[in-house]
Design a protein around this motif. Structure first.
Motif, mmCIF file in Angstrom:
data_model
loop_
_atom_site.group_PDB
_atom_site.id
_atom_site.type_symbol
_atom_site.label_atom_id
_atom_site.label_comp_id
_atom_site.label_asym_id
_atom_site.label_seq_id
_atom_site.Cartn_x
_atom_site.Cartn_y
_atom_site.Cartn_z
ATOM 1 N N HIS A 27 49.887 -54.731 35.443
ATOM 2 C CA HIS A 27 48.803 -54.186 36.253
ATOM 3 C C HIS A 27 47.509 -54.791 35.759
ATOM 4 C CE1 HIS A 27 51.720 -51.606 37.761
ATOM 5 N NE2 HIS A 27 51.408 -50.468 37.186
ATOM 6 N N ILE A 28 46.623 -55.104 36.688
ATOM 7 C CA ILE A 28 45.337 -55.648 36.281
ATOM 8 C C ILE A 28 44.487 -54.514 35.712
ATOM 9 C CG2 ILE A 28 43.302 -56.894 37.059
ATOM 10 C CD1 ILE A 28 45.026 -58.039 39.315
ATOM 11 N N THR A 137 47.786 -52.018 43.976
ATOM 12 C CA THR A 137 48.585 -51.421 45.036
ATOM 13 C C THR A 137 49.189 -52.522 45.901
ATOM 14 O OG1 THR A 137 47.070 -49.560 45.084
ATOM 15 C CG2 THR A 137 48.573 -49.756 46.929
ATOM 16 N N PHE A 138 48.389 -53.555 46.187
ATOM 17 C CA PHE A 138 48.915 -54.629 47.028
ATOM 18 C C PHE A 138 50.123 -55.290 46.379
ATOM 19 C CE2 PHE A 138 49.072 -58.953 48.711
ATOM 20 C CZ PHE A 138 49.194 -58.662 50.054
ATOM 21 N N SER A 139 50.025 -55.600 45.084
ATOM 22 C CA SER A 139 51.147 -56.313 44.467
ATOM 23 C C SER A 139 52.335 -55.394 44.215
ATOM 24 C CB SER A 139 50.700 -56.974 43.163
ATOM 25 O OG SER A 139 50.316 -55.999 42.239
ATOM 26 N N MET A 140 52.077 -54.160 43.722
ATOM 27 C CA MET A 140 53.205 -53.336 43.312
ATOM 28 C C MET A 140 53.714 -52.404 44.398
ATOM 29 S SD MET A 140 53.777 -50.931 40.045
ATOM 30 C CE MET A 140 54.231 -49.492 40.959
ATOM 31 N N ALA A 141 52.842 -51.976 45.312
ATOM 32 C CA ALA A 141 53.282 -50.984 46.288
ATOM 33 C C ALA A 141 53.431 -51.564 47.693
ATOM 34 C CB ALA A 141 52.315 -49.801 46.312
ATOM 35 N N PRO A 145 57.821 -53.564 47.213
ATOM 36 C CA PRO A 145 58.778 -52.819 48.039
ATOM 37 C C PRO A 145 59.211 -53.569 49.296
ATOM 38 C CG PRO A 145 56.991 -51.395 47.376
ATOM 39 C CD PRO A 145 56.620 -52.772 46.938
ATOM 40 N N PHE A 146 58.274 -54.260 49.966
ATOM 41 C CA PHE A 146 58.672 -54.957 51.193
ATOM 42 C C PHE A 146 59.658 -56.075 50.876
ATOM 43 C CE2 PHE A 146 55.251 -52.722 53.316
ATOM 44 C CZ PHE A 146 55.779 -52.554 54.576
ATOM 45 N N VAL A 147 59.408 -56.813 49.785
ATOM 46 C CA VAL A 147 60.337 -57.870 49.393
ATOM 47 C C VAL A 147 61.688 -57.260 49.032
ATOM 48 C CG1 VAL A 147 60.853 -59.540 47.571
ATOM 49 C CG2 VAL A 147 58.611 -59.534 48.649
ATOM 50 N N ALA A 148 61.658 -56.201 48.209
ATOM 51 C CA ALA A 148 62.911 -55.592 47.777
ATOM 52 C C ALA A 148 63.709 -55.091 48.975
ATOM 53 C CB ALA A 148 62.615 -54.432 46.813
ATOM 54 N N TYR A 149 63.023 -54.402 49.879
ATOM 55 C CA TYR A 149 63.702 -53.848 51.047
ATOM 56 C C TYR A 149 64.243 -54.961 51.939
ATOM 57 C CZ TYR A 149 64.513 -50.621 54.887
ATOM 58 O OH TYR A 149 65.100 -49.868 55.865
ATOM 59 N N GLY A 150 63.410 -56.007 52.155
ATOM 60 C CA GLY A 150 63.825 -57.129 53.000
ATOM 61 C C GLY A 150 65.044 -57.824 52.417
ATOM 62 N N LEU A 176 58.296 -60.892 42.516
ATOM 63 C CA LEU A 176 57.218 -61.185 43.454
ATOM 64 C C LEU A 176 55.979 -60.351 43.181
ATOM 65 C CD1 LEU A 176 59.579 -62.586 45.494
ATOM 66 C CD2 LEU A 176 57.290 -63.022 46.390
ATOM 67 N N THR A 177 56.195 -59.149 42.622
ATOM 68 C CA THR A 177 55.031 -58.364 42.197
ATOM 69 C C THR A 177 54.251 -59.158 41.159
ATOM 70 O OG1 THR A 177 56.301 -56.363 42.530
ATOM 71 C CG2 THR A 177 54.322 -56.168 41.230
ATOM 72 N N TYR A 178 54.997 -59.698 40.209
ATOM 73 C CA TYR A 178 54.338 -60.446 39.128
ATOM 74 C C TYR A 178 53.696 -61.736 39.637
ATOM 75 C CZ TYR A 178 55.614 -64.551 36.222
ATOM 76 O OH TYR A 178 55.694 -65.777 35.666
ATOM 77 N N VAL A 179 54.373 -62.412 40.567
ATOM 78 C CA VAL A 179 53.788 -63.622 41.142
ATOM 79 C C VAL A 179 52.502 -63.279 41.901
ATOM 80 C CG1 VAL A 179 54.133 -65.383 42.917
ATOM 81 C CG2 VAL A 179 55.913 -64.936 41.249
ATOM 82 N N THR A 180 52.533 -62.163 42.662
ATOM 83 C CA THR A 180 51.337 -61.757 43.404
ATOM 84 C C THR A 180 50.183 -61.450 42.461
ATOM 85 O OG1 THR A 180 52.850 -60.702 44.946
ATOM 86 C CG2 THR A 180 50.526 -60.248 45.249
#
Lengths: 247, 267
Positions: A27-28, A137-141, A145-150, A176-180
């Motif tokens: 988290h930043i 929130t953008f990266s983790m929430a 979740p969208f990547v995981a769900y997809g 992808l959270t970490y990449v974001t």
């Protein structure tokens, strides 16, 4: 040359000293982002929260009990992030719960709950911050979740083994959270010599030390959790799929 | 279980009006982030440390310990900002540098200044956040959000999450204790299995509890809205004056030293 190798080893020593105690999801920190970037990420994240809240509100109208469930799910996600995954080196990493939450409850609900969990992490654990809430929130929430769900849905459609889709959903959601987050940092602090790309490589490289093992261990853990749920709590999972359609 | 939360209820500023504490923390954080002066950031850090330790009465050792919590991200992040990596770097640009393969890795003095600025600013902002979270219980922060017209559903979910965190944390802690007393975390493999059992049983309990709670609430005529009473607090004129004076002083320091209070926001 000798001076250089001393510097290099000093740098890695610093990383080793700072990191091993515990590897949280990335988290930043509070106040880390310049004002305009912090603001930009709030604006980018807001529509997802609005849509998420609207869809929750819609389903609560039909089923008032859902509110309790969502409240408990949020608390569950917070507790998950406070647990420790054991690891070889004696250090411990903390699961993000992104993959598990997204697969169980769907990405729209997770964006709102994720934002709430991040507020609690900032206030209770001093992990993340209020000014960087939009970016985190953008990266983790949102992305996670969208990547995981997809990934989960796509692999299920391709009739991949269940454990594989769960593993990849959780691991890729984390990755992808970490990449974001690395991208967010790189955009805010482009490398003076090499620009945004070089800066991205820097941030992604430094945080890879904790985040790639975290993604793999969280993937494994999520598979184990799912196996247990499938064998002992089929009914609950079945009930939740009703929830997933609605939220 | 959560140290910061227990201090929020036991500190000496507990009974102060939450709006005052919120305004103090928010205004100071704004000045700290908006100004480009390092001295201001340092002043904010010291001011907040003073407020937390002397006014709220949090032991300074504990406060120092808490300040090191965000340090791991901060140090690594700042070090990453300070170091430049490139293929085309020239030695004369750097304060010190070395080559790794075809990359030149080095630190330039202006980046070092930027990194130091970020570090101090982030430290200042973190201490503002700590002031709020150490002196104001979450229930009151939620009531401030309600007054600021945050979406009702969001606020309700927040207060539900807050209440349930402690219930689930207690359950998780008990499961963890009994697992480790049976050597459940003795080896890495056992650790993974134990933790996954913990999570899945916590999950099942979560669902069970939410069902029980729904029953309880509908027995009490719940129709989709939870109303709670809030504690009333008196606004103290003295505190407001002190806050305004402090903020003006900080803003003056920021303008005097960095000169860019407004310029920075616009840029």
């Amino acid at each position: 040359m000798k001076k250089n190798s001393i510097l290099l080893s000093a740098y890695f020593l610093l990383i080793l000293l700072v990191f091993p105690q515990s590897a949280y999801a990335m988290h930043i920190a509070e106040g880390f982002l310049p004002v305009k970037w912090a603001g930009l990420w709030v604006i980018v994240t807001a529509p997802f929260l609005v849509v998420g809240l609207r869809s929750i509100r819609g389903s609560i109208k039909e089923k008032p009990d859902l509110k309790m469930l969502l409240g408990l799910v949020g608390a569950f996600a917070f507790i998950l992030s406070a647990l420790k995954i054991p690891s070889l080196t004696g250090s411990c990493s903390h699961p993000t719960g992104v993959g598990l939450g997204a697969v169980l409850f769907g990405p729209a609900a997770m964006s709102v709950l994720g934002c709430i969990v991040l507020i609690f992490q900032a206030l209770f654990l001093a992990h993340g911050g209020i000014t960087t809430l939009g970016a985190n929130t953008f990266s983790m929430a949102v992305v996670g979740p969208f990547v995981a769900y997809g990934v989960y849905k796509a692999l299920q459609k391709m009739s991949a083994p269940h454990w594989l889709s769960v593993f990849l959903a959780a691991a890729l959601g984390d990755l992808l959270t970490y990449v974001t987050t690395s991208l967010q940092l790189a955009l805010a602090f482009p490398d003076a010599v090499g620009g945004v790309a070089a800066s991205f490589v820097k941030f992604a490289g430094v945080f890879a030390i904790t985040q790639i093992p975290l993604a793999i261990s969280e993937g494994l853990l999520t598979v184990l959790v799912f196996n247990l749920l499938v064998s002992y709590s089929r009914q609950e999972l079945y009930d939740l799929s009703v929830l997933k359609k609605e939220v | 279980m959560f140290q910061i939360d227990s201090y929020a209820y036991s500190n000496r500023l507990y009974s102060t009006h939450p709006g005052e504490k919120f305004a103090f923390s928010a205004a100071t954080m704004t000045i700290c982030l908006a100004s480009s002066s390092m001295i201001t950031a340092l002043a904010v850090t010291l001011l907040m440390a003073g407020a937390v330790v002397l006014q709220a009465g949090i032991p300074w050792r504990q406060y120092l310990k808490l300040m090191t919590l965000p340090a791991s991200f901060l140090l690594v992040g700042v070090a990453t900002v300070a170091v430049s990596v490139s293929v085309s770097g020239q030695p004369e640009m750097y304060l010190f540098w070395f080559r790794a393969g075809s990359f030149s890795i080095g630190v330039r003095d202006q980046d070092l200044a930027v990194a130091a600025g970020i570090f101090l600013k982030s430290l200042g902002a973190t201490s503002c956040l700590y002031f709020l979270s150490l002196t104001t219980p979450l229930v009151e922060i939620i009531s401030i959000l309600r007054k600021l017209k945050a979406p009702t559903l969001f606020i309700e979910l927040m207060s539900l999450v807050y209440r349930f965190i402690f219930v689930l944390a207690e359950t998780a802690e008990k499961i963890y204790t009994s697992q480790s007393s049976r050597l459940g975390y003795r080896t890495l493999k056992n650790g993974y299995f134990s933790l996954s059992q913990l999570i899945s049983s916590l999950f099942v309990r979560t669902l069970y509890r939410s069902r029980e709670l729904s029953k309880t609430l509908s027995a009490r005529c719940y129709t989709g809205e939870i109303r709670v009473l809030e504690t009333r607090h008196d606004i103290s004129r003295r505190n407001i004056v002190v806050i305004i004076v402090l903020e003006l002083l900080l803003a003056a320091l920021a303008l005097y030293d960095g000169g860019g209070l407004i310029g920075r926001i616009n840029s």
